[in-house]
Design an enzyme around this catalytic site. Structure first.
Site, PDB file in Angstrom:
ATOM      1  N   ARG A  41       6.756   5.496  -5.012  1.00 38.02           N
ATOM      2  CA  ARG A  41       5.681   4.690  -5.689  1.00 38.02           C
ATOM      3  C   ARG A  41       4.686   5.707  -6.326  1.00 38.02           C
ATOM      4  O   ARG A  41       3.891   5.993  -5.058  1.00 38.02           O
ATOM      5  CB  ARG A  41       4.821   2.964  -5.326  1.00 38.02           C
ATOM      6  CG  ARG A  41       4.460   3.402  -6.365  1.00 38.02           C
ATOM      7  CD  ARG A  41       3.992   1.437  -6.230  1.00 38.02           C
ATOM      8  NE  ARG A  41       2.811   0.779  -6.894  1.00 38.02           N
ATOM      9  CZ  ARG A  41       1.597   1.071  -7.132  1.00 38.02           C
ATOM     10  NH1 ARG A  41       0.754   1.935  -6.797  1.00 38.02           N
ATOM     11  NH2 ARG A  41       0.948   0.740  -9.043  1.00 38.02           N
ATOM     12  N   SER A 110       8.620  -6.743  -9.154  1.00 34.43           N
ATOM     13  CA  SER A 110       7.462  -7.564  -8.479  1.00 34.43           C
ATOM     14  C   SER A 110       6.981  -9.369  -9.371  1.00 34.43           C
ATOM     15  O   SER A 110       7.049  -8.690 -10.589  1.00 34.43           O
ATOM     16  CB  SER A 110       6.241  -6.797  -8.795  1.00 34.43           C
ATOM     17  OG  SER A 110       6.657  -6.019  -7.874  1.00 34.43           O
ATOM     18  N   LYS A 143      -3.543  -1.384  -5.082  1.00 32.02           N
ATOM     19  CA  LYS A 143      -2.783  -1.086  -6.225  1.00 32.02           C
ATOM     20  C   LYS A 143      -3.244  -1.766  -7.632  1.00 32.02           C
ATOM     21  O   LYS A 143      -4.388  -3.390  -7.002  1.00 32.02           O
ATOM     22  CB  LYS A 143      -2.074  -2.590  -6.483  1.00 32.02           C
ATOM     23  CG  LYS A 143      -0.790  -1.837  -7.126  1.00 32.02           C
ATOM     24  CD  LYS A 143       0.601  -2.599  -7.122  1.00 32.02           C
ATOM     25  CE  LYS A 143       1.605  -2.445  -8.486  1.00 32.02           C
ATOM     26  NZ  LYS A 143       2.240  -3.961  -8.858  1.00 32.02           N
TER      27      LYS A 143
END
Lengths: 215, 215
Positions: A41, A110, A143
């Site tokens: 990521r 997600s 995040k």
């Protein structure tokens, strides 16, 4: 039917947190410590760098039998022959991604809460999805666009809605890992608990013990 | 061998500049004015929004025989059945993109100067590329990561190195369009000259006249 995968201890990489030790060295240590799945990521990286990173990780992980998942970019995953893709709610739809990935690659999605799972807020059809990443369990600085923390109770709420494999994510350390597993998750995903650890191998081993003990 | 395309007047969309009129209305007007190729470019948009925009543009353009190119994202282009992809120097390599796109889709690459064309600075092999976007011809505020302006002389310098179709880009208005064509470009690409124009159809028609007159 996707290839087999094990959500027990799922490492999500972070380019800033691994910068000092290096991406490959961090992942290599983490895998020695028991990580069962790795997601690349790096939302700020361009396609070329992502393909290069994914190929390097694939070369490291394939001989060990550890699947490599690429965040968001289906094209990067296919170009690097990664094992799958993990999608956020704003990414390409799971159905579109599946059409590009073929039936064997692993597809994750997600979900931030039971409403997102049900697709009532987004209209996303999860039929093509192999596993769900549920969280953030706890608030985290990793995040920026993550939603509100849902706690282990939020994981349990999604668990009650689906038989699909789920992995809890967001601010998980050893103590919380046990709670998340007891709430019904199949595994835990971590970023900083391994990427920012002084010893990623040791950190992974401790998390794996916490997951195993809670089962 | 890619499907046929015409670089004469190449519109690159900008989400901020088309915001008021709307993406589809802007493109529809521009095509009425003579645009021959359209590139969807929105570097800040997530995959899901990009696929939706690309599908809407494809539905508008396909009946008119105008190819749709997607900037950067090969996965989005394939998911939306767009006609091709345009790559920057930091995007996936042309060879990797071609492998995902198949032989028929159009593949473009940005080159900022003769050195980038030769791949001496980047190692990029342009064998898989169908056309080159050369610029910025003139400095512009549209693209933050663009290199130094190369002028019509820079276009001529790249023209001297390749028989591949090339399109000049960057700050091109009617007067500069003529210069770029006389420097050997096959066409001109514009962003703000059409997207920010009070009347995109009229702006496209004027640019088309300038290109035609210079040939």
């Amino acid at each position: 039917m996707s290839r087999p995968f094990d959500l027990t201890l799922y490492l999500v990489t972070d380019p800033r947190l691994v910068a000092e030790r290096g991406l490959l060295a961090t992942v290599e240590a983490a895998v020695k410590g028991g990580v069962t799945l790795v997601q690349l990521r790096d939302p700020d990286a361009h396609g070329r760098a992502l393909v290069e990173q994914a190929r390097a990780l694939k070369a490291l992980l394939a001989p060990l039998g550890i699947p490599l998942i690429v965040n968001d970019r289906v094209d990067v995953a296919v170009a690097a022959d990664a094992d799958g893709v993990h999608l956020g709610q704003d990414d390409m739809s799971p159905a579109d991604a599946r059409a590009l990935l073929g039936p064997e690659r692993i597809l994750g999605l997600s979900v931030g809460n039971p409403a997102e799972f049900a697709g009532s807020s987004s209209g996303i059809d999860i039929g093509a999805v192999d596993y769900l990443g549920v969280g953030p369990v706890k608030a985290t600085g990793t995040k920026k666009d993550a939603g509100a923390a849902i706690g282990a109770a939020g994981v349990a709420a999604v668990r009650a809605l689906t038989r699909r494999p789920i992995v809890g994510i967001g601010g998980i350390d050893g103590a919380l890992a046990g709670e998340v597993i007891r709430a019904g998750a199949d595994g835990v995903a971590v970023v900083s608990a391994i990427c920012a650890a002084p010893d990623p191998e040791h950190a992974a081993r401790a998390l794996l013990s916490a997951v195993t003990a809670a089962r």
